[in-house]
Design an enzyme around this catalytic site. Structure first.
Site, PDB file in Angstrom:
ATOM      1  N   CYS A  94      47.136  40.177  44.725  1.00 37.79           N
ATOM      2  CA  CYS A  94      46.284  38.991  44.667  1.00 37.79           C
ATOM      3  C   CYS A  94      45.702  38.795  46.066  1.00 37.79           C
ATOM      4  O   CYS A  94      45.799  39.688  46.913  1.00 37.79           O
ATOM      5  CB  CYS A  94      47.038  37.762  44.157  1.00 37.79           C
ATOM      6  SG  CYS A  94      48.381  37.177  45.200  1.00 37.79           S
ATOM      7  N   CYS A 168      41.784  39.200  43.215  1.00 40.22           N
ATOM      8  CA  CYS A 168      41.315  39.676  44.523  1.00 40.22           C
ATOM      9  C   CYS A 168      39.933  40.320  44.436  1.00 40.22           C
ATOM     10  O   CYS A 168      39.370  40.721  45.441  1.00 40.22           O
ATOM     11  CB  CYS A 168      42.326  40.625  45.161  1.00 40.22           C
ATOM     12  SG  CYS A 168      42.902  41.980  44.137  1.00 40.22           S
ATOM     13  N   CYS A 172      40.107  44.337  45.957  1.00 45.36           N
ATOM     14  CA  CYS A 172      41.210  45.154  45.464  1.00 45.36           C
ATOM     15  C   CYS A 172      40.846  46.629  45.548  1.00 45.36           C
ATOM     16  O   CYS A 172      39.719  47.022  45.231  1.00 45.36           O
ATOM     17  CB  CYS A 172      41.551  44.782  44.025  1.00 45.36           C
ATOM     18  SG  CYS A 172      42.546  43.278  43.891  1.00 45.36           S
TER      19      CYS A 172
END
Length: 220
Positions: A94, A168, A172
């Site tokens: 996250c 995210c 990510c």
């Protein structure tokens, strides 16, 4: 991730220097025959640097660096084929690695036991794990109070069999051939324990579903 040679840390207390040397000894014993001393110290010192600029408790830095370096070295050992126990590895990501991903890792470790491995990380790691998330998980008998917010690294992502992202977005990491899951969940940041409980329960439901999908029996 390309590692660079460790640079000497200035302004470390005698106790911190000793703690880092002790950490290097622990890691050297654990990874004897897998990685050389130079690689181990490089990972340890770069892990220390990851937290040095934002830690509020400097005395804990060597311990956190050792734990993070151990995770990274285990990931690298898997990537390079030195460690193949067949256990599935799941990485929960996250933004701050302070709430959702920590709760998911806590549930996964609690339910999977020794039959699978869970890691977590953040694209912009916070300073501490969300107190409301800690309290909500404690109600379920799971202690995440000793966890710490940490970044993801290339070797950790490459070693994961499943990468679960939770808000995210484009930050990510994406590696070809990885299985990715995107869990849309409310952010517990700044929320009360009452507000975090429904998020916690939804995370548990999804973790149980993931374990079932992986063929890993839930132990609780």
């Amino acid at each position: 991730m390309t590692e660079t040679a460790p640079t000497p840390h200035r302004n470390l207390s005698i106790d911190q220097q000793l703690a880092l040397r002790t950490a290097a000894t622990h890691l050297s014993r654990e990874f004897d025959g897998v990685f050389g001393q130079e690689t181990i110290e490089r990972f340890l010192h770069s892990s220390y640097d990851q937290f040095a600029g934002r830690s509020t408790i400097p005395n804990f830095l060597p311990l956190i660096a050792e734990r993070f370096a151990r995770q990274r070295l285990r990931a690298l050992a898997k990537v390079e084929g030195h460690h193949t126990d067949g256990k599935p590895v799941v990485l929960f990501l996250c933004v701050h690695n302070a709430g959702r991903s920590q709760m998911a890792m806590g549930f996964f470790q609690h339910l999977a036991g020794d039959n699978a491995v869970a890691w977590s990380g953040g694209s912009e790691p916070g300073f501490e794990v969300n107190p409301s998330a800690i309290a909500a998980m404690s109600e379920r008998g799971i202690d995440i109070s000793r966890e710490f917010a940490k970044p993801w690294t290339d070797e950790v992502v490459r070693a994961a069999d499943v990468v679960v992202s939770m808000g995210c977005g484009d930050a990510c990491p994406v590696f070809p051939g990885k299985r990715y899951l995107d869990w849309t969940l409310d952010d517990p940041a700044g929320q009360s324990v009452d507000a975090v409980r429904p998020i916690r329960d939804e995370i548990e439901r999804r973790v149980r579903g993931l374990l079932d999908d992986l063929g890993v029996p839930a132990q609780h």
